[in-house]
Design a protein around this motif. Structure first.
Motif, PDB file in Angstrom:
ATOM      1  N   LEU A 118       1.312 152.731  48.689  1.00 49.72           N
ATOM      2  CA  LEU A 118       1.376 152.055  47.399  1.00 49.72           C
ATOM      3  C   LEU A 118       2.703 151.335  47.214  1.00 49.72           C
ATOM      4  CD1 LEU A 118      -0.058 151.545  44.721  1.00 49.72           C
ATOM      5  CD2 LEU A 118       0.983 153.651  43.839  1.00 49.72           C
ATOM      6  N   ALA A 119       3.798 151.967  47.657  1.00 44.89           N
ATOM      7  CA  ALA A 119       5.106 151.312  47.544  1.00 44.89           C
ATOM      8  C   ALA A 119       5.168 150.054  48.402  1.00 44.89           C
ATOM      9  CB  ALA A 119       6.208 152.290  47.946  1.00 44.89           C
ATOM     10  N   GLY A 120       4.626 150.117  49.613  1.00 49.13           N
ATOM     11  CA  GLY A 120       4.601 148.927  50.469  1.00 49.13           C
ATOM     12  C   GLY A 120       3.750 147.817  49.891  1.00 49.13           C
ATOM     13  N   THR A 168      12.713 147.923  43.721  1.00 51.67           N
ATOM     14  CA  THR A 168      12.495 148.552  42.413  1.00 51.67           C
ATOM     15  C   THR A 168      11.008 148.735  42.130  1.00 51.67           C
ATOM     16  OG1 THR A 168      14.537 147.549  41.587  1.00 51.67           O
ATOM     17  CG2 THR A 168      12.963 148.367  39.948  1.00 51.67           C
ATOM     18  N   GLY A 169      10.221 147.734  42.462  1.00 47.82           N
ATOM     19  CA  GLY A 169       8.784 147.832  42.255  1.00 47.82           C
ATOM     20  C   GLY A 169       8.143 148.904  43.115  1.00 47.82           C
ATOM     21  N   SER A 170       8.601 149.041  44.357  1.00 46.31           N
ATOM     22  CA  SER A 170       8.030 150.066  45.229  1.00 46.31           C
ATOM     23  C   SER A 170       8.351 151.470  44.730  1.00 46.31           C
ATOM     24  CB  SER A 170       8.551 149.881  46.659  1.00 46.31           C
ATOM     25  OG  SER A 170       9.975 150.039  46.692  1.00 46.31           O
ATOM     26  N   VAL A 171       9.598 151.682  44.269  1.00 49.13           N
ATOM     27  CA  VAL A 171       9.967 152.980  43.725  1.00 49.13           C
ATOM     28  C   VAL A 171       9.178 153.270  42.453  1.00 49.13           C
ATOM     29  CG1 VAL A 171      11.845 154.324  42.709  1.00 49.13           C
ATOM     30  CG2 VAL A 171      12.257 152.967  44.768  1.00 49.13           C
ATOM     31  N   ALA A 172       9.010 152.243  41.611  1.00 50.32           N
ATOM     32  CA  ALA A 172       8.249 152.432  40.378  1.00 50.32           C
ATOM     33  C   ALA A 172       6.792 152.753  40.681  1.00 50.32           C
ATOM     34  CB  ALA A 172       8.350 151.182  39.514  1.00 50.32           C
ATOM     35  N   ALA A 173       6.238 152.147  41.719  1.00 51.24           N
ATOM     36  CA  ALA A 173       4.852 152.424  42.083  1.00 51.24           C
ATOM     37  C   ALA A 173       4.691 153.873  42.547  1.00 51.24           C
ATOM     38  CB  ALA A 173       4.398 151.457  43.170  1.00 51.24           C
ATOM     39  N   ALA A 174       5.621 154.363  43.385  1.00 54.59           N
ATOM     40  CA  ALA A 174       5.547 155.755  43.843  1.00 54.59           C
ATOM     41  C   ALA A 174       5.734 156.733  42.683  1.00 54.59           C
ATOM     42  CB  ALA A 174       6.601 155.998  44.911  1.00 54.59           C
ATOM     43  N   ALA A 175       6.680 156.394  41.772  1.00 58.12           N
ATOM     44  CA  ALA A 175       6.882 157.262  40.608  1.00 58.12           C
ATOM     45  C   ALA A 175       5.658 157.264  39.704  1.00 58.12           C
ATOM     46  CB  ALA A 175       8.122 156.813  39.832  1.00 58.12           C
TER      47      ALA A 175
END
Length: 379
Positions: A118-120, A168-175
């Protein structure tokens, strides 16, 4: 003259006042012990010691309701009025497993791979969207040679901005994925609590106390609150379709009799719960030990309840068997990590792993499954 010289012996004990020459009687001290009259001379003194309070000892009341009592805990049989406090103890115990469940889920390989994917995906979408926007806005401004240096500087700034947004978007997606499943796990546990309370904890006498089962509660003597509970559910009168073939392990291993020990008394241990304020005091171990003792004694007598007198009958020989042996079993989920060490330490052996009925198969990818533990008591 003879009368004047006559000596009258002093009485040993008299209620009359003594003469002026007689030593006055000493006042009695506050008795530390009860005593019979005290004599001067050769008479003996009899002293009755005051009864000192004895520490509470394990006891078994005449009605069989109290099985253990000391300064810190009292364990007795379930009584009318205990149902709602037992439900609160069960709720508290199950809710304490939610952090373990979230930890097990977040450290599973399936969640790690899903979060990375999802992050990728989020990072790729952000980069693509940002580059399309940059090309459309700055593509026409780099036509002349005089603006070459400014265009290169703008490209570098744009690249760094896109990278920052992508990460930032990848971290937000994982969170976001973690938050979504955390809410799902919490909601699932709350639904499980309400379902179990509705199924059996709202009618404990009918589910656990008949015909040969038992339900114990632990009470704090100071607060008089129920702080623990455990149940032994009778599985000896299970219907024929509950005694499944041994090949159908995922069916019979869940919550039914083990057909390999068909002539044994079999009970399922359920609802072992202790409030978080009373843990690490070996209360769960004491509850389980007393439950085992009660079930074992009742099995040897042929009955758990006083008003029931039955004996196990072997289906193969149709002969009365007083005590061929007893099998205790229980199930717990993989999220109950402390419970696995607890039961293994007390002699219970893990016999099978299975999924709950109607559970989706993909739940196994996140490391969730149910385990069955058994312990045999031979004749």
């Amino acid at each position: 003259t003879r009368t004047k010289t006559r000596v009258i012996p002093e009485p040993v004990a008299s209620s009359e006042p003594s003469s002026s020459k007689t030593t006055p009687r000493q006042p009695k001290a506050a008795p530390a012990a009860k005593s019979v009259s005290s004599f001067n001379g050769t008479a003996r003194s009899l002293t009755l010691p005051v009864q000192q309070p004895q520490p509470p000892q394990p006891k078994d009341d005449d009605d069989g309701s109290c099985y253990y009592q000391d300064d810190t805990i009292l364990i007795r049989r379930f009584q009318e009025g205990d149902q709602e406090p037992v439900q609160q103890v069960f709720r508290n115990a199950i809710e304490s497993n939610i952090p373990w469940a979230i930890y097990k889920f977040s450290t599973s390989p399936a969640f790690g791979l899903g979060a990375l994917a999802l992050a990728g995906l989020a990072q790729g979408l952000i980069r693509l969207t940002a580059r399309v926007a940059v090309v459309s806005l700055l593509g026409s401004s780099s036509s002349s040679n005089s603006n070459t240096n400014n265009s290169a500087s703008n490209n570098n700034t744009t690249t760094r901005t896109v990278d920052a947004l992508a990460w930032t978007g990848s971290v937000a997606a994982a969170a976001g994925l973690y938050h979504y499943f955390r809410e799902k796990i919490t909601t699932g546990y709350q639904g499980f609590i309400e379902t179990e309370i509705k199924n059996d904890l709202s009618n404990i006498p009918a589910v656990y106390l008949k015909p040969r089962g038992t339900f114990l509660v632990a009470i704090d003597p100071q607060s008089q609150e129920i702080v623990g509970c455990i149940a032994g559910q009778d599985k000896n009168d299970a219907p024929k379709d509950d005694q499944r073939d041994t090949d159908d392990k995922e069916s019979y291993y869940s919550s039914s009799r083990n057909p390999a020990f068909a002539n044994h008394w079999q009970f399922e241990i359920r609802r072992l719960a202790v409030r978080d304020t009373h843990r690490r005091r070996k209360l769960a171990q004491r509850l389980l030990a007393i439950l085992e003792e009660r079930l074992l004694d009742g099995s040897k007598k042929g009955s758990i309840t006083k008003d029931t007198t039955t004996s196990m009958v072997s289906s193969s020989t149709s002969t009365s068997v007083l005590f061929p042996g007893m099998l205790l079993f229980l199930t717990c989920s993989s999220n109950q990590v402390p419970a696995h060490h607890f039961y293994a330490k007390l002699g219970y052996q893990r016999t099978q792993a299975f999924l709950p009925p109607k559970a989706p198969g993909w739940i196994r990818w996140f490391g969730f499954q149910m385990y069955r533990y058994e312990r045999r008591f031979e004749a």
